[in-house]
Design an enzyme around this catalytic site. Sequence first.
Site, PDB file in Angstrom:
ATOM      1  N   GLY A   1      22.921  23.332  30.002  1.00 22.32           N
ATOM      2  CA  GLY A   1      22.103  22.900  31.142  1.00 22.32           C
ATOM      3  C   GLY A   1      22.676  21.665  31.815  1.00 22.32           C
ATOM      4  O   GLY A   1      22.749  21.581  33.043  1.00 22.32           O
ATOM      5  N   TRP A   2      23.112  20.697  30.997  1.00 21.06           N
ATOM      6  CA  TRP A   2      23.756  19.496  31.566  1.00 21.06           C
ATOM      7  C   TRP A   2      24.960  19.915  32.411  1.00 21.06           C
ATOM      8  O   TRP A   2      25.195  19.374  33.496  1.00 21.06           O
ATOM      9  CB  TRP A   2      24.242  18.559  30.455  1.00 21.06           C
TER      10      TRP A   2
ATOM     11  N   ASP B   1      27.408  17.333  27.839  1.00 22.24           N
ATOM     12  CA  ASP B   1      26.452  16.337  28.338  1.00 22.24           C
ATOM     13  C   ASP B   1      27.146  15.320  29.251  1.00 22.24           C
ATOM     14  O   ASP B   1      26.604  14.889  30.266  1.00 22.24           O
ATOM     15  CB  ASP B   1      25.807  15.524  27.196  1.00 22.24           C
TER      16      ASP B   1
ATOM     17  N   TYR C   1      19.974   6.830  29.986  1.00 18.43           N
ATOM     18  CA  TYR C   1      20.201   8.035  30.794  1.00 18.43           C
ATOM     19  C   TYR C   1      18.934   8.823  31.072  1.00 18.43           C
ATOM     20  O   TYR C   1      18.807   9.441  32.132  1.00 18.43           O
ATOM     21  CB  TYR C   1      21.268   8.930  30.143  1.00 18.43           C
TER      22      TYR C   1
ATOM     23  N   HIS D   1      33.483  10.962  25.341  1.00 17.27           N
ATOM     24  CA  HIS D   1      32.036  10.867  25.526  1.00 17.27           C
ATOM     25  C   HIS D   1      31.561   9.429  25.285  1.00 17.27           C
ATOM     26  O   HIS D   1      30.740   8.898  26.035  1.00 17.27           O
ATOM     27  CB  HIS D   1      31.309  11.846  24.593  1.00 17.27           C
ATOM     28  N   LYS D   2      32.067   8.814  24.228  1.00 17.52           N
ATOM     29  CA  LYS D   2      31.794   7.401  23.935  1.00 17.52           C
ATOM     30  C   LYS D   2      33.003   6.852  23.186  1.00 17.52           C
ATOM     31  O   LYS D   2      33.773   7.625  22.593  1.00 17.52           O
ATOM     32  CB  LYS D   2      30.578   7.240  23.000  1.00 17.52           C
TER      33      LYS D   2
END
Length: 406
Positions: free
Chosen positions: A250-251, A177, A72, A166-167
Amino acid sequence: MKNNKKQGYLASVLLICAMVFTSCIVTSQEPKSTDIVISKDMKWSDKMALTIMKRHPEAYMIDDAKTPKWDYVHGLVLHSIEELYKKNPDPRYPVYIKGYVDSFVENDGNIKTYDLDNYNIDMVVSGRLLFKIYETTKEEKYLKALQLLRKQLTEQPRTESGGFWHKKIYPNQMWLDGLYMGEPFYAEYTTAFENGKQLDDVAKQFELIQKHATDPKTGLLYHAWDESKQMAWANKETGTSPNFWSRALGWYAMALVDVLDYFPKDHPKQKELVGYLNSVSAALAKYQDKSGLWYQVTDKGNKEGNYLEASGSSMFAYAFAKGANKGYLPAKYKKLANKAFDGLTKQLIKVDADGGITLTQACAVAGLGGKPYRDGSYEYYVKERKKDNDPKATGPFILAALELGR
């Protein structure tokens, strides 16, 4: 006999000349780190891009990688260089980007080092680089690689309420994120190849995280939300992680301004997403330090161990500037973005002997759970290591510079 010898000699000379000429053409296309000159008069966006290319002659080397990996951070930095090329068509930029893509994408569309079965949403974001390359070359392998990443999103495990995990190794968890890692690609893909039919599903990911991760008191969003509330880091009532991490925020802010590129104004969810952007931006504006920057743990100011952090500050500068430029945010956010950018360039940038630039005070990595266990405590976030010119800071720095024309 003599004529034959002479002809053979001439043929050899011509062959050598042709080889030399061809090698000159090939090398002139590839950005050689020794040829890169970074002058003090360049814009910050070009200075940073060329610094990255000079320090990492092959794009896979970004983040000091020793071996090629589809990752990423490369997607983030190379996307920023792709955006830079639109403003400054330096031919070295697309060559550098395509070099990365071509070291992974095989003829059948397989992506080396990528494993679909991990269902790691971080691995989707580099797919953004494929759209332009496919559009330009029309080579089938790039389309197949795009389809492979789209397949991951089709099969990505979801929380009961419909949010992407997420995963696979982090069941029932949505991290801020992940919105940046998956949604801009998803929005662009469904717009380009599916007539936008999945834009509602893109919006749903934001709806869920906005609803479940937002703190009603500050308006900030926690780093992650565990729908099952089983994780040791999760609040037993809300499922949220315990702290506000600037890079995670921020993401999220970057994900919002980027997916909005694909939502037509008359789409029923467009106003909702603009509302989320305004909400998180208003909350963040309250925590902007007088330096223009933001702290690693967003709401804890100069508490012992906390520090003004480069990646989150760059991401907010980008999201504020783009949001204002596109008319999603009030004009005052452009001023806040410029103030942030001034803070970055005056306080956190060092100019190197060769004219390259180094952005300091970037958190190298932070997460939740895993081994060793990351508990999401204040102490955890402020003790994670820092890294100069970390790609999570340099990519957004380029994007912010572009939006601000700096």
